[in-house]
Structures are given as structure tokens and as C-alpha cells.
Design a protein around this motif. Structure first.
Motif, mmCIF file in Angstrom:
data_model
loop_
_atom_site.group_PDB
_atom_site.id
_atom_site.type_symbol
_atom_site.label_atom_id
_atom_site.label_comp_id
_atom_site.label_asym_id
_atom_site.label_seq_id
_atom_site.Cartn_x
_atom_site.Cartn_y
_atom_site.Cartn_z
ATOM 1 N N TYR A 46 0.748 -0.765 -0.390
ATOM 2 C CA TYR A 46 -0.177 -0.097 -0.104
ATOM 3 C C TYR A 46 0.911 0.827 -0.307
ATOM 4 O O TYR A 46 2.014 0.480 0.797
ATOM 5 C CB TYR A 46 -1.111 -0.001 0.503
ATOM 6 N N PRO A 47 0.772 2.776 -1.162
ATOM 7 C CA PRO A 47 0.827 3.464 -0.564
ATOM 8 C C PRO A 47 1.393 3.970 0.721
ATOM 9 O O PRO A 47 -0.172 3.663 1.834
ATOM 10 C CB PRO A 47 0.845 4.538 -1.850
ATOM 11 N N ALA A 58 -2.882 5.215 2.546
ATOM 12 C CA ALA A 58 -3.968 4.277 1.558
ATOM 13 C C ALA A 58 -4.899 3.809 2.498
ATOM 14 O O ALA A 58 -6.014 3.674 2.951
ATOM 15 C CB ALA A 58 -3.862 3.340 0.072
ATOM 16 N N TYR A 66 -5.371 5.978 -4.529
ATOM 17 C CA TYR A 66 -4.747 4.476 -4.711
ATOM 18 C C TYR A 66 -5.222 3.993 -5.482
ATOM 19 O O TYR A 66 -4.638 3.112 -6.496
ATOM 20 C CB TYR A 66 -4.727 3.806 -3.095
#
Length: 782
Positions: free
Chosen positions: A704-705, A708, A743
Motif C-alpha cells: 500500500y502507498p 491509503a 490509490y
């Protein structure tokens, strides 16, 4: 006809064929075709000069002992000795009506490789009785005037329609039919006394093939049976319908007789109106007698289990065809079965339980008798007594345990007879999957990948291991996939002891399927669709070790996300590529649900799936509920009773796509954990505008970024604290929602499957020596 390898072998079973045999052979050899064909006659003890008739034509002759004859068995023998890709089947009393018969019969199979068999139309002989001629006309009018492919539509509605119309769909008459030999090698005729052709049609349809009707391929084939012979033949037909297809019971004798008299009235009216007919009164009497005999035969044949064996042997015509027929019809009576069941129940349950059980079953039978009559009540009781209980399978019988003791096979090349010419743009992939159930996220990813690969021009097949609890029919399995997951063209098959069909790539999808893939030689390339680090499904022990061993089998790896790719490369030396889990934006989006002002926390909970951290989520939600008593807790993923959690909650069970979207969209915060790799649900929740709490482990951290998804320490305090923080801090919640939207906006399954496709192309080329390990082919953009 030239001497090239024949395209079609015409097979004619013969026994005392008489004058019609000569007409049949003459008409066959008069056929006008654009392909070579041969004729093979199988004689089973003719004594009337039929052998001389056959030798007068350029046909091959095979003679067999009459005692070995069987309708399915003998045709299988003949097909085995054919030398062509197509086989036409005709009988000694069926005469091709014109010179286009054979050409029209095989045309559907030449046009479509998925057509497994074709049947043509029957027309009456010149001396046919009017009632028989009317019956033939009515029967074949049901199939239409133009060439029609009887293909069951994919999806649950297709299977439901097939179930409701089985007699129509399975009709297939090898008095005038053709088979694709390659399908016959996998699905031969069953060795049965009667209805071998209709059983074969059911088998190929339920396996996902197509059955075609060729109305312009016509043979003259009819019988002028007396009323008594008609009744005896219909008795056998009903008897074998009951034995082989277990259709709903026939109506009672009153309804059958009423229907036969109405049909007789119509037939006699047509007979009397025909000026060409002579001796109308005699033929009318025979017509009525045949219809009444047919009704009586259907009634008795459908209820043959209630008749003494001596009566069955007396009525039946087919018991005389084979020497072992007496053994075939010798079944236990209702009284014998009841006595055995009584003794077994007494031995296992004692007198008191036996009396209670017998009383309960007698009460059920009495109600059925009052409702449906004595014969149906007795039949139901007899069939219930005759049905043996299912034997439980031992754990050691599962495929992976059974194969574990076998030494691994070397990477064998597919035999030359099955070898394929590799076309990277049109790969053939065999997927070996575990049994599926409704709501499985891992299976959803598999079927979604197959769906998009098919749209890109690749061909897939799905094979299930250890699937004994699922329906046996491949077509029904495919319908279940359509209903629970996505529409796919791939057949869905049970994987038994037989080898899979040849392919370019064979793909394992779970650790226990890897043992079957290791054992197969169906494809030159073996790959592994890895969605989780599966050893961690178990505590350290036998299954943990067996799961980890599969990563050392030498397969190419296709992993969900970068963390698994890195792990497979660094720890196990696997040549691996990854794809990114994505979102179906047509399904998951903010649904404008009616909000009631209550704050809601959603949690995905599956008690039997260890990696979902059920206990950790439950204890964390308990702390959230203690801090915010007004918050509603909503649960999905499994059916949970009220006592399953130490606080009140709303259980949604297993939801479909629309239900998930509505629940996701109505929730203020969601908790969704996965310890063995990141999962689909956080992306889908974020696409619906719901902020997600997952655990902060290496797999999720790489997936995950920043911002997000909220990553919490994998502890009760850590998870509950992050959920409470999102409930308290509306600005943080909105920032998380916005970051989640950002995202998932860039995620799509089309992009993910393009990554998958390029990886599969690379594996296929590497596995056949047409690419280098140092020159990966990824990155191609369509």
C-alpha cells in the motif's frame, strides 16, 4: 473416393440384416462427398447371408462372437478400429435417403471443433404405418428446420434449463449419428444394454461439448411394431430411463391412458383423412393398440422395481440380448431390502431407536400414499432403502498425501503425439485449483484472471483436485462458477487419475495442487499462481513443511504483489513475476445508501481461516465497542451466531457483490486483516469510500502507498487504537478516504491481467527454450 486417409468411417453393426442391409450399403456407397470415407461392418453372428452381402461391397468386415455383443461395447470396438477423425454411425435397417446424407451429417463437426456429436433426421420407410410416420414427424419437428447447435448457455440459467428439459437435450440416435473421435477417446460409449447413445449425449453435453442436429442428413428408419411388441419395447425404454437418468416419476395409469387415447384420436383422424390409405379400420385398431400399449409399457417400466423378477424377464425384450442379463435384472425386492435395513438398524441402534425410526418412516410413507398413491409411496420407500450411505474418505486419500510418497518426476516433455506448436499470443493453460465455495476471494482472483485471459485470446481449462463434495457434471460446475464468481468459457472438470489434456502451461494455484502439477506431463511449462505464503496457514508441522516444499519444485512463479515475488526469488530461487491486486470499479464504488446517522464499523471475519486473525479482530472490536457503545459492529465473511462474539453485532454472512458494496459504503471504518499477504478486500473497501485498518507487516507495508490504508501493529491494543482514532478524528478519516481513492483509481484488473499475460508468455518461451532468463519480456504494453 480415393485411397487417401479417410475423413469419416461409417460404422454399421450387423446381425441378419436381410434386404434392408443391401439397400443401406448401396445408399452409403452412393454418397457424394468432397472427402474420402470408409465403411466398417461389425457382424455378430449373422446366419441369413448378410456376410455375403457385405463382401459384395468394398467395406471392411469385422466378425465378433454374438455373446460379446453390447450396444455400447460393440460400437466402442468399432470406433477403436476406425482410421479417421470422424465416425458416422448407422444401423442395418436405416437407409440414407439421398446422396448428401454423409456430407450433411459431418458438416457441423467440420465447421466447429467444439461439436462432439451430430444426429440426423429419421424419415419413415415407404411401408411405414401412419401412426409411426406421424410420430417421427412430430418428434424431429421439435428440433427445428435449420441446422441447430444444442449448446447449453453458460451460467446457472443454462444448467437449470438443461435439468428441466433433459429428455430434449440428451436425445441422440446412433441409427443416424456422427462422433468426433478425439472426444470419444475421452468419453466413450458406456457398456450398457440400452440407450447407450443418449447416455453418451448426456456425458458430452455435461462435459461442456456441443451436440448438433443436421436436419438435412436423413435416413429412412421406422418400425411397424405390433401393440404387444410396442408395449414391451416401451417397458424397456422406461425401465432404462429410470435406471440411467432417474427422471421424475411417470404419471399414474389413468393420466397415461387418457393421454394415449387423446393421441389415438388425433392419429386416427389423420389416418381417415388420408385418401391414399387403404384398410383404414384395421390400421386404426393397430394405431390405438400401439398407443395404449405404449402407455402401459411406460407405466410398468417406470415402476419395474415393484415387479417380481420373473415378470420383468417375461416382459422385457432386452434381457434376451446378452447372456448375463439375468444377473443384471436380479435385484433385491422391497421386502428383502426392508429386512436388511431393519436388521442393520437393530444392530446399530437397539430396539427402542429402531421402533422410533420405523414409525417415523411409516408415517412419511403413509402421507405420501394419501397424497400420490400406493405405487409412488412404495417406490420412494424402496429407493430410499436401496441408496447406500456415502463412505467417508480418509485424509490419506487426498491427492497431495497420496502423491507425497511418490518420488517426484523429472520435468518430462509432453509426448510427441500430444505436442503443441507454441503460439504466445494464443496460449493454452490448464489451471489446477482446489474445490471452490461461494465467497472465496482466492478463487475469485483465479476466475477473474481466466476471464480476462480468455478475452485476450488465450484458452483455459480448469481442473479441480479433491472435489468429491461437488456435483459431478462439468457443465453444472461451470454454471456454479458463473453464479458465484464470473463467466468463463473454460470447462470446469474434476481431476481424477487420468492425465489432463495437452497445454502450453499447467498452473498450480494452491500448495496441495502443486503436487498434482508436479506429477503431470500435460505441458512443457509448470507454473505456480501464488496469492499467499501458504506455509503460514498452519502451525509448524507436517502441513507447514509440505506447503513450503512446493516452492522448491522448480515451477515458474506468478505472485500477487511484490512481497511474494521477492520472497520466492530470494528464499527459494524461483523465477517469479508479480501482478498487482486490483478493483472492479463497475462493482465497487460509493453506493448512495440511506444513512441512519449511526456510526458503523465493518469487519471481515472468518473463524476457520487462520490468516484472517479472527480472535485478534474480535478482541479489538470488543475494546472499540466498550469505548463507543453506540457504534454498530457489522460482520461479513461467514455465518456467525449471536454467541460467536462477546458483544452485539449485525451478521451479514456471505454477501454477493452488490451486498458487499452496500455494506462497505455504509461503514465509517473497516477492519480487514491478512497475515500471509495483502488481500483484495482493502482495495475494494477503499473504492467504496470506507477507510481500512490492516496490520503493519512486511507484505502489507510493501503493497500500500503511504496513507491509503491505516497499518496498525498486529496487537489488540494497536488495532483498536487505530479504529478509535479514525472514529474520533474526522479529518484523519477523510484524508484516509481521499488517499484510498487516489490509490485504487490507478488499479484495474485489465492492467493486472496484462501483467499476468506477459509473465505467462515469458514462462512459455523460457520453458520451450525460446527466451533467456536474462532477457525478461515484461513491460510490453498493449
Amino acid at each position: 473416393m480415393n485411397q487417401d486417409t479417410p475423413l469419416v468411417t461409417v460404422i454399421i453393426p450387423v446381425k441378419n440384416g436381410g434386404a434392408l442391409l443391401r439397400e443401406c450399403l448401396a445408399a452409403v456407397f452412393r454418397q457424394k462427398t468432397d472427402f474420402p470415407f470408409e465403411v466398417l461392418c461389425v457382424d455378430s453372428g449373422s446366419t441369413d447371408g448378410s456376410l455375403d452381402t457385405i463382401r459384395a461391397f468394398p467395406a471392411r468386415l469385422m466378425e465378433i462372437d454374438p455373446s460379446t455383443f453390447g450396444h455400447g461395447r460393440t460400437r466402442n470396438l468399432a470406433v477403436q478400429h476406425s482410421h479417421s477423425p470422424f465416425v458416422a454411425l448407422i444401423t442395418q435397417d436405416a437407409v440414407p435417403a439421398d446422396r448428401a446424407w454423409l456430407r450433411e451429417l459431418v458438416a457441423p463437426m467440420r465447421e466447429n471443433e467444439q461439436v462432439a456429436g451430430v444426429f440426423g433426421r429419421h424419415a419413415p420407410h415407404p411401408d411405414c404405418m401412419p401412426a409411426e410416420a406421424y410420430m417421427l414427424e412430430r418428434h424431429f419437428a421439435n428440433f427445428g428446420a435449420d441446422t441447430t447447435l444444442f449448446r447449453i448457455k453458460p451460467g446457472p440459467e443454462g444448467w437449470a434449463h438443461y435439468e428441466a428439459n433433459k429428455p430434449y437435450y440428451r436425445f441422440f440416435s446412433d441409427n443416424n449419428a456422427a462422433l468426433r473421435r478425439s472426444v470419444w477417446t475421452r468419453i466413450p460409449y458406456r457398456d450398457v444394454e440400452f440407450m447407450e447413445d443418449q447416455m453418451w449425449a448426456s456425458d458430452v453435453l455435461e462435459a461442456g461439448y456441443i451436440k448438433a442436429y443436421a436436419p438435412r442428413s436423413v435416413v429412412r428408419h421406422s418400425h411397424n411394431y405390433s401393440p404387444l411388441v410396442q408395449a414391451r419395447r416401451t417397458f424397456d425404454e422406461a425401465r432404462y430411463h429410470r435406471e440411467y437418468f432417474d427422471l421424475p416419476d411417470m404419471p399414474g395409469i389413468r393420466r397415461l391412458m387418457h393421454h394415449s387415447l387423446l393421441q389415438s384420436k388425433q392419429d386416427v383422424r389423420q389416418l381417415m383423412a388420408d385418401p391414399r390409405e387403404k384398410d383404414k379400420l384395421s390400421k386404426a385398431a393397430v394405431t390405438v393398440g400401439r398407443n395404449v400399449g405404449q402407455a402401459l409399457g411406460w407405466f410398468l417400466g417406470d415402476r419395474h422395481e415393484l415387479l417380481p423378477q420373473a415378470v420383468i424377464r417375461r416382459i422385457s425384450l432386452h434381457h434376451q440380448l446378452k447372456g448375463d442379463a439375468d444377473a443384471r435384472v436380479a435385484r433385491s425386492s422391497l421386502l428383502q431390502d426392508a429386512s436388511k435395513a431393519l436388521q442393520s438398524t437393530l444392530a446399530s441402534r437397539g430396539k427402542l431407536d429402531t421402533v422410533s425410526t420405523v414409525g417415523h418412516k411409516v408415517a412419511i410413507s403413509w402421507k405420501q400414499y394419501r397424497r400420490e398413491g400406493i405405487s409412488k409411496a412404495l417406490l420412494s420407500a424402496h429407493r430410499a432403502l436401496r441408496t447406500p450411505p456415502k463412505e467417508p474418505r480418509g485424509w490419506w486419500e487426498q491427492d497431495h498425501y497420496r502423491l507425497l510418497a511418490q518420488p517426484p518426476k523429472a520435468r518430462a516433455v509432453v509426448p510427441s503425439s500430444s505436442a503443441r506448436t507454441l503460439d504466445p499470443e494464443h496460449l493454452v493453460i490448464n489451471w489446477v485449483i482446489p474445490p471452490f465455495g461461494r465467497g472465496g476471494g482466492g478463487h475469485m482472483t483465479i476466475f477473474r484472471t481466466i476471464h480476462f485471459l480468455e478475452l485476450l485470446g488465450h484458452r483455459c481449462r480448469v481442473y479441480m483436485t479433491d472435489s468429491h463434495g461437488l456435483p459431478p457434471e462439468p457443465m453444472r460446475l461451470q454454471a456454479m462458477v458463473h453464479q458465484w464468481f464470473l463467466p468463463i468459457q473454460a470447462p470446469v472438470l474434476h481431476l481424477g487419475e487420468e492425465e489432463m489434456e495437452p497445454a502450453d502451461i499447467v498452473m498450480a494455484t494452491a500448495w496441495h495442487t502443486a503436487y498434482r502439477v508436479r506429477a503431470t506431463n500435460c505441458a512443457p511449462v509448470k507454473a505456480y499462481f501464488i496469492q499467499d505464503y501458504e506455509p503460514d496457514f498452519f502451525g509448524v508441522g507436517a502441513e507447514w513443511q509440505m506447503a513450503e516444499d512446493t516452492y522448491r519444485f522448480g515451477f515458474y512463479g506468478l505472485t500477487a504483489g511484490p512481497w511474494l515475488e521477492s520472497l520466492m526469488r530470494t528464499k527459494y530461487g524461483m523465477h517469479a513475476r508479480s501482478f498487482q491486486l486490483a478493483v472492479d470499479h463497475d462493482v465497487y464504488y460509493p453506493d448512495p445508501v440511506l444513512r441512519d446517522g449511526k456510526r458503523k464499523v465493518f469487519a471481515y471475519m472468518r473463524p476457520n481461516t487462520t490468516r484472517r486473525g479472527f480472535e485478534l479482530v474480535a478482541l479489538s472490536l470488543g475494546q472499540v465497542k466498550a469505548r463507543f457503545p453506540e457504534v454498530e459492529i457489522h460482520i461479513a465473511g461467514a455465518e456467525l451466531p449471536p454467541s460467536a462474539l462477546p458483544f452485539p453485532f449485525v451478521s451479514h454472512g456471505v454477501l454477493d457483490f452488490d451486498g458487499l458494496r452496500r455494506v462497505f459504503s455504509a461503514s465509517d471504518v473497516a477492519v480487514c486483516l491478512s497475515f500471509t499477504n495483502y488481500s483484495l478486500l482493502p482495495q475494494e473497501l477503499a473504492a467504496c469510500g470506507c477507510p481500512v485498518v490492516d496490520i503493519d507487516v512486511e507484505s502489507t507495508h510493501q503493497a500500500y502507498p503511504e496513507g491509503a490504508v491505516v497499518l496498525a501493529p498486529p496487537t489488540v491494543a494497536g488495532i483498536s487504537q487505530e479504529v478509535c482514532r479514525l472514529l474520533e478524528d474526522e479529518a484523519l478519516r477523510q484524508r484516509t478516504i481521499a488517499a484510498g481513492f487516489q490509490y485504487v483509481r490507478g488499479l484495474s484488473w485489465e492492467k493486472a491481467v496484462l501483467q499476468t499475460e506477459e509473465a505467462l508468455k515469458e514462462f512459455a518461451l523460457l520453458g520451450t527454450g525460446r527466451a533467456s532468463q536474462q532477457a525478461p519480456l515484461l513491460g510490453v504494453v498493449r
